[in-house]
Design a protein around this motif. Structure first.
Motif, PDB file in Angstrom:
ATOM      1  N   PHE A 167       0.946  -1.189  -0.162  1.00 25.51           N
ATOM      2  CA  PHE A 167      -0.044  -0.001  -0.118  1.00 25.51           C
ATOM      3  C   PHE A 167       0.869   1.138   0.107  1.00 25.51           C
ATOM      4  O   PHE A 167       0.491   2.005  -0.684  1.00 25.51           O
ATOM      5  N   LEU A 168       1.862   1.310   0.836  1.00 24.55           N
ATOM      6  CA  LEU A 168       2.688   2.466   1.101  1.00 24.55           C
ATOM      7  C   LEU A 168       3.537   2.443  -0.225  1.00 24.55           C
ATOM      8  O   LEU A 168       3.668   3.952  -0.790  1.00 24.55           O
ATOM      9  N   ASP A 169       4.028   1.442  -0.973  1.00 25.21           N
ATOM     10  CA  ASP A 169       4.690   1.513  -2.334  1.00 25.21           C
ATOM     11  C   ASP A 169       3.761   2.231  -3.347  1.00 25.21           C
ATOM     12  O   ASP A 169       4.355   3.065  -4.147  1.00 25.21           O
ATOM     13  N   LEU A 170       2.429   2.303  -3.207  1.00 28.51           N
ATOM     14  CA  LEU A 170       1.526   2.744  -4.194  1.00 28.51           C
ATOM     15  C   LEU A 170       1.215   4.209  -3.843  1.00 28.51           C
ATOM     16  O   LEU A 170       1.416   4.931  -4.791  1.00 28.51           O
ATOM     17  N   VAL A 171       1.087   4.374  -2.539  1.00 27.72           N
ATOM     18  CA  VAL A 171       0.509   5.633  -1.965  1.00 27.72           C
ATOM     19  C   VAL A 171       1.822   6.569  -2.127  1.00 27.72           C
ATOM     20  O   VAL A 171       1.696   7.775  -2.351  1.00 27.72           O
ATOM     21  N   VAL A 172       2.955   6.398  -1.233  1.00 26.28           N
ATOM     22  CA  VAL A 172       4.180   7.132  -1.022  1.00 26.28           C
ATOM     23  C   VAL A 172       5.110   6.976  -2.307  1.00 26.28           C
ATOM     24  O   VAL A 172       5.984   7.963  -2.450  1.00 26.28           O
ATOM     25  N   GLY A 173       5.362   5.797  -2.947  1.00 24.24           N
ATOM     26  CA  GLY A 173       5.977   5.818  -3.985  1.00 24.24           C
ATOM     27  C   GLY A 173       7.258   4.972  -3.561  1.00 24.24           C
ATOM     28  O   GLY A 173       7.420   4.276  -2.525  1.00 24.24           O
ATOM     29  N   ARG A 174       8.084   4.458  -4.628  1.00 23.81           N
ATOM     30  CA  ARG A 174       9.308   3.495  -4.324  1.00 23.81           C
ATOM     31  C   ARG A 174      10.220   4.056  -3.564  1.00 23.81           C
ATOM     32  O   ARG A 174      10.463   5.356  -3.281  1.00 23.81           O
ATOM     33  N   ALA A 175      10.988   3.159  -2.542  1.00 23.65           N
ATOM     34  CA  ALA A 175      12.145   3.537  -1.515  1.00 23.65           C
ATOM     35  C   ALA A 175      12.933   4.884  -2.291  1.00 23.65           C
ATOM     36  O   ALA A 175      13.240   5.527  -1.547  1.00 23.65           O
ATOM     37  N   GLY A 176      13.619   4.435  -3.409  1.00 22.95           N
ATOM     38  CA  GLY A 176      14.273   5.728  -3.839  1.00 22.95           C
ATOM     39  C   GLY A 176      13.914   6.924  -4.287  1.00 22.95           C
ATOM     40  O   GLY A 176      14.689   7.770  -4.294  1.00 22.95           O
ATOM     41  N   ASP A 177      12.468   6.947  -4.183  1.00 27.19           N
ATOM     42  CA  ASP A 177      12.039   8.034  -4.665  1.00 27.19           C
ATOM     43  C   ASP A 177      12.044   9.328  -3.710  1.00 27.19           C
ATOM     44  O   ASP A 177      11.904  10.399  -4.027  1.00 27.19           O
ATOM     45  N   HIS A 178      12.060   8.899  -2.489  1.00 27.22           N
ATOM     46  CA  HIS A 178      11.629   9.940  -1.401  1.00 27.22           C
ATOM     47  C   HIS A 178      12.995  10.076  -0.337  1.00 27.22           C
ATOM     48  O   HIS A 178      13.190  10.906  -0.053  1.00 27.22           O
ATOM     49  N   GLN A 179      13.696   8.958  -0.177  1.00 20.02           N
ATOM     50  CA  GLN A 179      14.554   8.867   0.886  1.00 20.02           C
ATOM     51  C   GLN A 179      15.778   7.976   0.362  1.00 20.02           C
ATOM     52  O   GLN A 179      15.628   6.639   0.019  1.00 20.02           O
ATOM     53  N   ALA A 180      16.896   8.440   0.322  1.00 21.63           N
ATOM     54  CA  ALA A 180      18.025   7.828  -0.197  1.00 21.63           C
ATOM     55  C   ALA A 180      18.413   6.712   0.585  1.00 21.63           C
ATOM     56  O   ALA A 180      18.459   6.846   2.055  1.00 21.63           O
ATOM     57  N   GLY A 181      18.608   5.477   0.279  1.00 20.12           N
ATOM     58  CA  GLY A 181      18.918   4.373   1.137  1.00 20.12           C
ATOM     59  C   GLY A 181      17.831   3.985   1.975  1.00 20.12           C
ATOM     60  O   GLY A 181      18.081   3.022   2.882  1.00 20.12           O
ATOM     61  N   GLY A 182      16.594   4.620   2.153  1.00 22.30           N
ATOM     62  CA  GLY A 182      15.672   4.282   3.032  1.00 22.30           C
ATOM     63  C   GLY A 182      14.348   3.680   2.520  1.00 22.30           C
ATOM     64  O   GLY A 182      14.571   3.289   1.517  1.00 22.30           O
ATOM     65  N   GLY A 183      13.616   3.698   3.041  1.00 24.13           N
ATOM     66  CA  GLY A 183      11.991   3.093   2.576  1.00 24.13           C
ATOM     67  C   GLY A 183      10.883   3.586   3.414  1.00 24.13           C
ATOM     68  O   GLY A 183      10.499   2.872   4.046  1.00 24.13           O
ATOM     69  N   HIS A 184      10.727   4.884   3.111  1.00 23.64           N
ATOM     70  CA  HIS A 184       9.596   5.561   3.884  1.00 23.64           C
ATOM     71  C   HIS A 184       9.374   5.279   5.176  1.00 23.64           C
ATOM     72  O   HIS A 184       8.553   5.259   5.876  1.00 23.64           O
ATOM     73  N   GLY A 185      10.544   4.960   5.832  1.00 22.64           N
ATOM     74  CA  GLY A 185      10.490   4.861   7.327  1.00 22.64           C
ATOM     75  C   GLY A 185      10.122   3.579   7.788  1.00 22.64           C
ATOM     76  O   GLY A 185       9.852   3.213   8.948  1.00 22.64           O
TER      77      GLY A 185
END
Length: 115
Positions: free
Chosen positions: A86-104
């Motif tokens: 769900f978060l991949d769909l709503v927030v975007g892929r891990a690399g799109d928002h935080q380097a080396g992270g995954g949406h917290g």
């Protein structure tokens, strides 16, 4: 809220998305983003922690949040959907928002699906 301003996500969903995007956000910041009171955010965070959707860790004077990506939605109609998907769909892929992270989201946290 007027009849034309409803949204598909509940306040619980909005808080979860906010904390996935900003895992170090203060309660007041989340409240402002979602449009609810700080007390409501505190209660929602407690619900999400109690049900295994979110982990809260004290870091100094602040909290850090990690979403449990393997937890599944609770309703029978959506129980096949994981929070991570769900978060991949709503927030975007891990690399799109935080380097080396995954949406917290913790990728190493194993969580029993919440029911």
């Amino acid at each position: 809220m007027s009849a034309g301003s409803w949204t598909f996500l509940s306040n619980h969903g909005h808080v979860l998305v906010s904390l996935a995007r900003h895992p170090d956000a203060r309660t007041r910041d989340v409240a402002q983003l979602v449009g609810i009171t700080e007390r409501a955010v505190q209660q929602i965070v407690a619900d999400l922690v109690d049900q295994g959707f979110l982990r809260k860790e004290k870091v100094g004077r602040r909290n850090h949040y990690e979403v449990a990506p393997d937890a599944h939605f609770r309703h029978d109609l959506e129980s096949h959907v994981s929070v991570g998907d769900f978060l991949d769909l709503v927030v975007g892929r891990a690399g799109d928002h935080q380097a080396g992270g995954g949406h917290g989201r913790s990728t190493s946290t194993s969580s029993t699906p919440a029911s």
